[in-house]
Design an enzyme around this catalytic site. Sequence first.
Site, PDB file in Angstrom:
ATOM      1  N   HIS A  31     -40.074 -51.382 -27.675  1.00  0.00           N
ATOM      2  CA  HIS A  31     -41.426 -51.545 -28.239  1.00  0.00           C
ATOM      3  C   HIS A  31     -41.741 -52.993 -28.620  1.00  0.00           C
ATOM      4  O   HIS A  31     -42.448 -53.240 -29.594  1.00  0.00           O
ATOM      5  CB  HIS A  31     -41.626 -50.615 -29.445  1.00  0.00           C
ATOM      6  CG  HIS A  31     -41.767 -49.173 -29.045  1.00  0.00           C
ATOM      7  ND1 HIS A  31     -42.980 -48.562 -28.872  1.00  0.00           N
ATOM      8  CD2 HIS A  31     -40.829 -48.248 -28.746  1.00  0.00           C
ATOM      9  CE1 HIS A  31     -42.781 -47.309 -28.498  1.00  0.00           C
ATOM     10  NE2 HIS A  31     -41.488 -47.090 -28.415  1.00  0.00           N
ATOM     11  N   THR A  32     -41.192 -53.912 -27.863  1.00  0.00           N
ATOM     12  CA  THR A  32     -41.518 -55.322 -28.104  1.00  0.00           C
ATOM     13  C   THR A  32     -42.423 -55.885 -27.023  1.00  0.00           C
ATOM     14  O   THR A  32     -43.094 -56.887 -27.240  1.00  0.00           O
ATOM     15  CB  THR A  32     -40.238 -56.184 -28.145  1.00  0.00           C
ATOM     16  OG1 THR A  32     -39.425 -55.794 -27.039  1.00  0.00           O
ATOM     17  CG2 THR A  32     -39.474 -56.004 -29.435  1.00  0.00           C
ATOM     18  N   ALA A 119     -36.713 -38.739 -17.788  1.00  0.00           N
ATOM     19  CA  ALA A 119     -35.377 -39.010 -18.313  1.00  0.00           C
ATOM     20  C   ALA A 119     -35.288 -40.407 -18.901  1.00  0.00           C
ATOM     21  O   ALA A 119     -34.203 -40.911 -19.152  1.00  0.00           O
ATOM     22  CB  ALA A 119     -34.343 -38.836 -17.207  1.00  0.00           C
ATOM     23  N   SER A 122     -38.267 -44.384 -16.356  1.00  0.00           N
ATOM     24  CA  SER A 122     -39.564 -44.871 -15.927  1.00  0.00           C
ATOM     25  C   SER A 122     -39.903 -44.490 -14.486  1.00  0.00           C
ATOM     26  O   SER A 122     -40.239 -45.340 -13.656  1.00  0.00           O
ATOM     27  CB  SER A 122     -39.694 -46.385 -16.115  1.00  0.00           C
ATOM     28  OG  SER A 122     -41.067 -46.691 -16.180  1.00  0.00           O
ATOM     29  N   GLU A 156     -51.784 -47.372 -15.322  1.00  0.00           N
ATOM     30  CA  GLU A 156     -51.170 -46.467 -16.304  1.00  0.00           C
ATOM     31  C   GLU A 156     -51.966 -46.480 -17.610  1.00  0.00           C
ATOM     32  O   GLU A 156     -52.193 -45.434 -18.227  1.00  0.00           O
ATOM     33  CB  GLU A 156     -49.717 -46.880 -16.543  1.00  0.00           C
ATOM     34  CG  GLU A 156     -49.013 -45.950 -17.505  1.00  0.00           C
ATOM     35  CD  GLU A 156     -47.507 -45.842 -17.293  1.00  0.00           C
ATOM     36  OE1 GLU A 156     -46.980 -46.373 -16.295  1.00  0.00           O
ATOM     37  OE2 GLU A 156     -46.855 -45.221 -18.150  1.00  0.00           O
ATOM     38  N   ASP A 168     -41.723 -52.177 -17.713  1.00  0.00           N
ATOM     39  CA  ASP A 168     -41.223 -51.220 -16.724  1.00  0.00           C
ATOM     40  C   ASP A 168     -41.594 -51.655 -15.308  1.00  0.00           C
ATOM     41  O   ASP A 168     -40.788 -51.592 -14.380  1.00  0.00           O
ATOM     42  CB  ASP A 168     -41.794 -49.821 -16.988  1.00  0.00           C
ATOM     43  CG  ASP A 168     -41.367 -49.275 -18.338  1.00  0.00           C
ATOM     44  OD1 ASP A 168     -40.446 -49.854 -18.949  1.00  0.00           O
ATOM     45  OD2 ASP A 168     -41.962 -48.286 -18.786  1.00  0.00           O
TER      46      ASP A 168
HETATM   47  C1  GLA Z   1     -42.465 -47.444 -22.276  1.00  0.00           C
HETATM   48  C2  GLA Z   1     -43.531 -48.472 -21.870  1.00  0.00           C
HETATM   49  C3  GLA Z   1     -42.988 -49.887 -21.922  1.00  0.00           C
HETATM   50  C4  GLA Z   1     -42.302 -50.185 -23.255  1.00  0.00           C
HETATM   51  C5  GLA Z   1     -41.349 -49.055 -23.634  1.00  0.00           C
HETATM   52  C6  GLA Z   1     -40.804 -49.199 -25.035  1.00  0.00           C
HETATM   53  O1  GLA Z   1     -41.427 -47.400 -21.343  1.00  0.00           O
HETATM   54  O2  GLA Z   1     -44.007 -48.200 -20.570  1.00  0.00           O
HETATM   55  O3  GLA Z   1     -44.026 -50.815 -21.675  1.00  0.00           O
HETATM   56  O4  GLA Z   1     -43.235 -50.432 -24.264  1.00  0.00           O
HETATM   57  O5  GLA Z   1     -41.943 -47.776 -23.550  1.00  0.00           O
HETATM   58  O6  GLA Z   1     -39.953 -50.286 -25.107  1.00  0.00           O
END
Ligand code: GLA
Length: 384
Positions: A31-32, A119, A122, A156, A168
């Site tokens: 979450h950064t 899972a 991504s 997305e 991702d």
């Molecule tokens: C998901 C989002 C990413 C990222 C993560 C948390 O995978 O798609 O952009 O924010 O959560 O690190």
Amino acid sequence: MQHVIQAFEQAQGAPSVIVRAPGRINFIGGHTDYHEGWVLPAAVGNAIHFAFRANGTESDYVVQSLDNGQMIQQRLGDLPVSGPGWAPYVMGLIETIRPLLPELKGFHCYLGGDLPQGAGLSSSAALTCGLAAGLNALAGGQLDRMRLAVLAQKAEQQYAQVQCGIMDQLAVLISQPGEAFLLDCRSLALRHIPARFPGYRIMLIDSGVKHADAASGYNTRRAEGEEGLQRIQSRFPEVKTLRDVTSGMLSVMGAEMPSEIFCRCAYVVAENARVQKAANYLAAGRLAAFGDLMFETHVGLRDLYRATCPELDFLAEMAAMYDGCLGARMIGGGFGGCLLAIVEEEKADAFSQGILQRYAARFGQNGRAIPVELGPGLAVSTHL
Ligand code: GLA
């Protein structure tokens, strides 16, 4: 790869574009990314394979999944559907990229592979990035990988209603085999770092928890971080995003902010520092110190950012108590999903059996263990 190409050949003739889009893990930096901070992701060996070919129509397209047996049959320009499932991702990506690919006409696409869904690997970014790269090649486009990543992220955000960052998509598109990369999500500068864990196995422990409100939880955390940012900016106008906040600023602001907003910001500041330390530890082969930071990240996500859930916290606690586990943390958007754990190779089977047994006894539901290996980033081949 082969089964997708064969199925395509039998039904449509030889494909003219083939794409392999991998999933990803993120060692640290939870979450950064959407706060312009740092992350340390890597592509995994599991992937979605795509086969494409123009079908001679002006605008009819068919995207067929060999994994779930579903088919999306639409026209270029059709308004993307919303709701659950994969259709918003597919149609959203197509409508997002279409204005940049004037030569794009009707096409067939088959896809399938061994990337588990839901899972924490991504699969959504693999799906949108794979489609983006394939359509770009099919329509003779010149979009580079950075551009494809941003388009996939936009799709997305707009059509799956997740205000995700860019990690991702970049992990899918630009990873190198056997390497993680330290990504500065502001400048998008990156440093590839060999990710070697000799004698260890990288595992995912899937909690099986899929909260219906995971997307809204994710969006709420993002909004809370942004609220904290605004409050900090009123005192420190030089701050552009949470990435610029220092611990000194936080201590000045502490008393002035609602405590949960303060906690979100404090987590991001600490996590950014951890990611940079972790990258140096990984590069130097200091694996124990690296793993300890992963454990710390989970605790921060649990107590300060509050993006975990009791099931994931249980798995993380079990992992932290296990002798052969180097480091573990929740990965992905949170509120369910998977724990990433790095475990001694010889103990890896005992670890996953033990942890899953206790998990089932405690929560009355089964998790699953998924071993992962690092792999190359997205590959495109054209046979026009
Ligand atoms: C998901 C989002 C990413 C990222 C993560 C948390 O995978 O798609 O952009 O924010 O959560 O690190």
